[in-house]
Write an enzyme that holds these catalytic residues in place. Structure first.
Site, PDB file in Angstrom:
ATOM      1  N   HIS A 129      43.037  41.162  28.798  1.00 62.52           N
ATOM      2  CA  HIS A 129      42.256  40.007  29.249  1.00 62.52           C
ATOM      3  C   HIS A 129      40.858  40.530  29.592  1.00 62.52           C
ATOM      4  CE1 HIS A 129      41.007  36.853  32.134  1.00 62.52           C
ATOM      5  NE2 HIS A 129      41.925  36.089  31.562  1.00 62.52           N
ATOM      6  N   ASP A 207      47.266  45.366  35.147  1.00 64.53           N
ATOM      7  CA  ASP A 207      46.990  43.952  35.363  1.00 64.53           C
ATOM      8  C   ASP A 207      48.322  43.219  35.205  1.00 64.53           C
ATOM      9  OD1 ASP A 207      46.438  41.293  35.057  1.00 64.53           O
ATOM     10  OD2 ASP A 207      45.126  41.531  33.314  1.00 64.53           O
ATOM     11  N   GLN A 210      50.074  38.210  34.403  1.00 65.46           N
ATOM     12  CA  GLN A 210      51.051  37.447  33.624  1.00 65.46           C
ATOM     13  C   GLN A 210      52.463  37.989  33.768  1.00 65.46           C
ATOM     14  OE1 GLN A 210      50.687  34.642  32.296  1.00 65.46           O
ATOM     15  NE2 GLN A 210      48.466  34.486  32.132  1.00 65.46           N
ATOM     16  N   LYS A 233      49.027  31.820  39.531  1.00 68.97           N
ATOM     17  CA  LYS A 233      49.865  31.865  38.327  1.00 68.97           C
ATOM     18  C   LYS A 233      51.346  31.951  38.684  1.00 68.97           C
ATOM     19  CE  LYS A 233      46.384  34.043  35.399  1.00 68.97           C
ATOM     20  NZ  LYS A 233      45.911  32.989  34.506  1.00 68.97           N
TER      21      LYS A 233
END
Ligand SMILES: Cc1ncc(COP(=O)(O)O)c(C=O)c1O
Lengths: 414, 144
Positions: A129, A207, A210, A233
């Protein structure tokens, strides 16, 4: 003999917690297939935040009166929940940030500016990302370090065979990768990368924006040094995220933001830093949001992260099976068993913007765009994809509606 | 009229499927490219100017949604015969009227991408005024 029962998630029961499902779009029930961009919020989180604001709210870590104590307890209680959620050795290693983006910038600036220089390598991947790509690109440029990436193969999986030749190019100092790709859903081999990074003497920055919403996370088992994720999220409010960092590294690092709360003492000629985690939390934090983040962690933990993972696995397997039947649809990324609940695809001859526009009229929310992964789009040879992503409240009927909608798209514009 | 027919008017679909003035001019007197950072739509516009900086020929290339590509195609017809200054001063409404479709703020950006690009091209080549709303950001991070 031990009997193992696999926990199963009851999406129909969960759906009662989400008010958006009561709404109609164009007279049709709303199918929200864009949870990777941000999830919807359950009543439990919203109610708890309202209650907190009404009965426990003021600034934290400042005053001695009772209300201030309750506010601080709520805020610090959330920190403990975040720490436990990723199996952090200590809650002092958990820093509240605005988001994953800010957490990753914190590492890039506060660690990178002091530790990178000429001859050093910063290694990211082709499917990062932008938030775990651009800060490193920028800090590499600022410090004279070399910026490199690990390419992906045609299935959207990292090509780890380049690692040896990368290591010959210089001193690898940083390896940055997402645990789950937001565009393709690829589950990346972070443990392997972390082991390689440490062999090189580099830090491993993960990261988990997600990943954290969808599967159990254990920073100690991953073997990483930093891990970032966002509340919004995973059923929590926006405006707050977390950075977990290995204590020795956080202790050595310079601060990122400066101001109130992050200091121990200030005089005209000298300022000393507060202890962890406050050294990295300048100013008034997102107090009720952090509290809500903790409640969201309770909410998804009660459903069970394994159960969530399995539910999404079922949905993604079903969706990819149905899309495979459409020879005018191209699906990107790895097979269903090596991905999280995300499916990126294109309809022949129709731009994702137009696809998502037409699906909106059917009451289906999907995202059309580059998903903040332009280098990946370039690699795939497209300017954008349409992405459907699933969460605890997604049901197979919504995948069916997506497929029906795509038939309409094909008929009108294909 | 249903929503589909309102947004994807026949003329829009026609321009999308059969874009006018498609393909870049080489050589060209002015040229620029632009992206819509929201969705990655890309458009490059090239222009040949005649006497008095009148636009004689224009060609574009790009990829993106039906609205962005159709709007740019329509734009190329619209600007031919106009002077560089006239195009620099052309309000977005001139193009939007031609499009004649209801646009949400996100889709509006798609629709006016090409117009912004041609304004930048003329600004770079001819120094025509470029109001801030059309300007592109400077000081890119360039890696060598
Ligand atoms: C993989 C990944 N990393 C980072 C981010 C950035 O998260 P945030 O916008 O919450 O900072 C996102 C969100 O889109 C993401 O999907």
């Amino acid at each position: 003999m031990a009997v193992t029962t696999q926990p199963k998630l009851d999406a129909q029961r969960i759906r009662a917690d989400f008010a958006y499902l009561e709404e109609l779009v164009n007279g049709k029930p709303f199918a929200y297939l864009d949870s990777a961009v941000s999830t919807q919020k359950p009543r439990q989180v919203l109610d708890a935040m309202r209650e907190f604001y009404e009965h426990s709210y003021t600034n934290v870590h400042r005053s001695v009166y009772r209300l201030a104590e309750r506010a601080t307890e709520g805020f610090e209680g959330a920190r403990q929940k975040v720490a436990a959620f990723v199996n952090a050795p200590s809650e002092r290693e958990v820093i509240f940030t605005r988001s994953s983006t800010e957490a990753l910038n914190l590492v890039a600036y506060a660690w990178g500016l002091d530790n990178l220089g000429k001859g050093d390598l910063v290694v990211v991947t082709e499917l990062e990302h932008h938030s775990n790509f651009v800060p490193w690109q920028y800090v590499a440029k600022r410090t004279g370090a070399t910026f490199r990436h690990i390419p992906i193969d045609d299935q959207g999986e990292l090509q780890l065979d380049v690692l040896d030749s990368l290591a010959r190019e210089g001193t690898v100092k940083v390896v940055a990768n997402n645990l789950v790709s937001n565009s393709l859903g690829t589950i990346n081999p972070v443990e392997k990368l972390a082991a390689w990074a440490h062999e090189q003497g580099a830090i491993m920055v993960v990261d988990a924006a997600q990943a954290a919403p969808h599967r159990p996370i254990d920073v100690q088992a991953l073997g990483c040094d930093f891990l970032a994720f966002s509340s919004h999220k995973m059923c929590g409010p926006s405006g707050v995220g977390a950075l977990w960092g290995r204590r020795e590294l956080l202790e050595e690092m310079s601060p990122f933001n400066l101001g109130g709360e992050m200091i121990r003492s200030v005089s005209i000629d000298k300022t000393t830093w507060n202890e962890l985690p406050y050294k990295f939390e300048a100013g008034t934090p997102a107090i009720a949001e952090a509290y809500g983040f903790g409640v969201a962690i309770d909410y998804i933990s009660e459903i069970g992260l394994e159960a969530i993972e399995r539910h999404e696995q079922e949905l993604v397997t079903y969706a990819m099976g149905r899309l495979a039947g459409l020879d005018w649809v191209t699906v990107y990324g790895p097979p269903a068993d090596r991905r999280a609940g995300i499916v990126s695809f294109n309809v022949d001859g129709v731009h994702p913007h137009d696809v998502s526009q037409l699906l909106d009229w059917e009451g289906i929310a999907v995202r059309g765009g580059h998903h903040c992964t332009q280098p990946l789009m370039t690699r795939l040879g497209v300017s954008a994809t349409t992405r459907a992503s699933f969460y605890v409240y997604t049901i197979p009927e919504e995948v069916d509606r997506l497929v029906d909608g795509l038939h309409k798209v094909k008929k009108s514009l294909g | 009229m249903n929503e589909f027919d309102q947004l994807y008017r026949e003329v829009i679909l026609d321009h999308y499927k059969n874009p006018r003035n498609h393909g870049l001019l080489d050589p060209a007197d002015a040229r620029a490219e632009g992206q819509n950072p929201l969705c990655g739509d890309e458009i490059t516009v090239s222009v040949r100017l005649g006497e008095g900086d009148v636009i004689e020929e224009v060609g574009f290339d790009g990829r993106g949604c039906a609205i962005s590509q159709a709007a740019t195609s329509m734009l190329t017809d619209l600007v031919k015969g106009k002077t560089a200054l006239e195009v620099a001063e052309m309000p977005k409404e001139a193009l939007l009227d031609e499009l004649g479709i209801p646009l949400t703020p996100v889709r509006l950006k798609c629709a006016i991408l090409g117009l912004g690009v041609i304004k930048v091209a003329l600004h770079k080549a001819k120094g025509t005024p470029l109001p801030e709303e059309w300007g592109t950001s400077t000081r890119d991070l360039v890696l060598d």
